[in-house]
Structure formats: C-alpha cells, structure tokens
Design an enzyme around this catalytic site. Structure first.
Site, short mmCIF file in Angstrom:
data_model
loop_
_atom_site.label_atom_id
_atom_site.label_comp_id
_atom_site.label_asym_id
_atom_site.label_seq_id
_atom_site.Cartn_x
_atom_site.Cartn_y
_atom_site.Cartn_z
N CYS A 1 0.88 -1.11 0.03
CA CYS A 1 -0.06 -0.02 -0.06
C CYS A 1 0.91 1.46 -0.05
O CYS A 1 1.88 1.31 0.89
CB CYS A 1 -0.96 -0.05 1.22
SG CYS A 1 -1.68 1.71 1.73
N GLU A 2 0.94 2.15 -0.98
CA GLU A 2 1.55 3.28 -1.03
C GLU A 2 1.36 4.23 0.10
O GLU A 2 2.28 5.36 0.23
CB GLU A 2 1.46 4.25 -2.33
CG GLU A 2 -0.01 4.75 -2.80
CD GLU A 2 -0.10 5.26 -4.01
OE1 GLU A 2 -0.71 6.31 -4.13
OE2 GLU A 2 0.48 4.77 -4.94
N HIS A 3 0.25 4.34 0.87
CA HIS A 3 -0.02 5.20 1.89
C HIS A 3 0.44 4.82 3.29
O HIS A 3 1.02 5.78 3.83
CB HIS A 3 -1.50 5.20 2.00
CG HIS A 3 -2.41 5.49 0.92
ND1 HIS A 3 -3.49 5.04 0.65
CD2 HIS A 3 -2.09 6.49 0.04
CE1 HIS A 3 -4.10 5.67 -0.51
NE2 HIS A 3 -3.14 6.38 -0.93
N HIS A 4 0.73 3.61 3.50
CA HIS A 4 1.48 3.27 4.87
C HIS A 4 2.78 2.24 4.43
O HIS A 4 3.42 1.90 5.43
CB HIS A 4 0.60 2.48 5.91
CG HIS A 4 -0.62 3.20 5.99
ND1 HIS A 4 -1.76 3.14 5.33
CD2 HIS A 4 -0.76 4.39 6.77
CE1 HIS A 4 -2.80 4.07 5.77
NE2 HIS A 4 -2.14 4.58 6.72
N CYS B 1 -2.78 -2.51 6.46
CA CYS B 1 -3.01 -1.17 6.94
C CYS B 1 -4.23 -1.12 7.65
O CYS B 1 -4.42 -0.24 8.43
CB CYS B 1 -2.69 -0.29 6.09
SG CYS B 1 -3.82 0.01 4.59
N HIS C 1 -5.88 -5.90 3.47
CA HIS C 1 -4.91 -4.59 3.74
C HIS C 1 -4.39 -4.81 5.09
O HIS C 1 -5.23 -4.58 6.08
CB HIS C 1 -5.63 -3.38 3.34
CG HIS C 1 -5.79 -3.45 1.79
ND1 HIS C 1 -5.23 -2.50 0.91
CD2 HIS C 1 -6.80 -4.06 0.84
CE1 HIS C 1 -5.73 -2.99 -0.57
NE2 HIS C 1 -6.71 -3.56 -0.38
N GLN D 1 -5.11 -0.62 -4.62
CA GLN D 1 -5.81 -1.83 -5.12
C GLN D 1 -6.60 -1.19 -6.48
O GLN D 1 -6.57 -2.06 -7.50
CB GLN D 1 -6.55 -2.48 -4.25
CG GLN D 1 -7.32 -3.61 -4.86
CD GLN D 1 -7.83 -4.71 -3.76
OE1 GLN D 1 -7.61 -4.62 -2.59
NE2 GLN D 1 -9.11 -5.17 -4.27
#
Length: 198
Positions: A87-90, A158, A156, A128
C-alpha cells in the site's frame, strides 16, 4: 547444478537505502548496532528492491513476448493468481488474488504471462483500485481483445494492524472493458471465477 536462481541488487541503491533504514531504527528508539539488527538495514534494502521490481518491468512487452495468432473468440480466464503488494499510503502489504479474463480477437498470449502482468504491477507501491485498472489496460494494449475483465480480492494490513484494526474485511475491485460491459458476458465471468471447478 542444472539450474540456479540468481538475485541481483544495485549496490549503490542497497547501500543508500540501508543507511536510511539504520537511521530510522535509531529514530524509533532501537539500537541499530545491536546483534539482532546489524544486518536488518541491508536485508530491508534488498527486500524493498525486490518488492518494487515492477518499476523495471514492462507488462506489454511481457505479453508480446509470447503472443500467438489464434482464430478463437472464447473467454480465457486465469483465476486465483496470488498477489502481494505494498500500500503506497503506509508501505504495509496487501495480499490477495486476481482473476483475469480476456476474449481473444485473433491473438492469445501465454497463460503464465497473465500472471506475470499481475506481478509487474503488484511489485510497485500501489492502491488496489489502480492495480486493477493497470492490469486491464496492459492486456488491452498488447492483445487488442474483444474484452478484458479483472477482479481483485485482497486483505490490507494497513486496515488490520493499525487504524480501524478490522481483521476480517476484504476489499474487492473490478474493471471491465469491451464485451465484459455486456451483462451476460460479465455474469458468465463472475460465475466462473466463483465456481469451484478444480
């Protein structure tokens, strides 16, 4: 030995990343010089290069490397393709499976190449939703099929390890093009990927 799998890492990138990871360990309150962590920055630097190797790969080129003319127009489905992405956010993993189908328009590709396309885009920092569309677009560009369908189901970390901490939720995304915009064709695809045919 008849076969050897070789892993290759850019030494400069590995060294630079390892330096940053060592600093990060210290900032988190750890002692990066203790025995158990001495090699951790180097291992993490190599792991991140492996997990993001998709940036150096071309999905369309992979599909074209095994492209064959066949005068068929029946649905081809490769389902339950395992995928692991970040996940590019976390920068936490999401793990799941992809179901991919296309209807040939004079050209087919090797079945393993479909799985390779999933790997190319999942081995990048991702969401995703984008991953689903990127897989579809690559197949559409390389094969010009009558239709393409991609469905991804994933868990996920995250969502599981932090924040809302929901352990049993799955995220499902889908993307349909061409003939799969037709309700009947899409329903057939969804029925087939849900069936236990093995």
């Amino acid at each position: 030995m008849a076969y050897t799998k070789l892993e290759s890492y850019d030494e400069q990138v590995t060294e630079a990343l390892a330096g940053h990871y060592k600093s990060a360990l210290g900032l988190l309150g750890e002692n990066p010089d203790r025995e158990g962590l001495l090699k951790t920055p180097d291992r993490l630097a190599k792991a991140m290069q492996y997990l993001t190797q998709g940036y150096q790969m071309d999905a369309v080129e992979i599909l074209n490397s095994a492209k064959f003319h066949e005068p068929i127009s029946e649905m081809v489905i490769v389902k339950d393709i395992e995928l692991y992405s970040l996940c590019e956010h976390h920068l936490l993993p999401f793990i799941g499976k992809a179901h991919v189908a296309y209807i040939p328009n004079g050209w087919i590709t090797g079945l393993s190449k479909i799985a390779r396309v999933v790997d190319v885009f999942s081995h990048r920092l991702q969401v995703q939703e984008r991953l689903t569309v990127q897989i579809l677009e690559a197949i559409k560009e390389a094969l010009n099929p009558l239709g393409v369908a991609v469905v991804i189901e994933a868990k996920h970390l995250c969502m599981m390890m932090r924040g809302v901490a929901k352990q049993n939720s799955y995220t499902t995304t889908s993307s349909f093009d061409g003939e799969f915009a037709n309700d009947r064709t899409r329903s057939e695809f969804m029925k087939l990927i849900s069936a236990n045919l093995h």
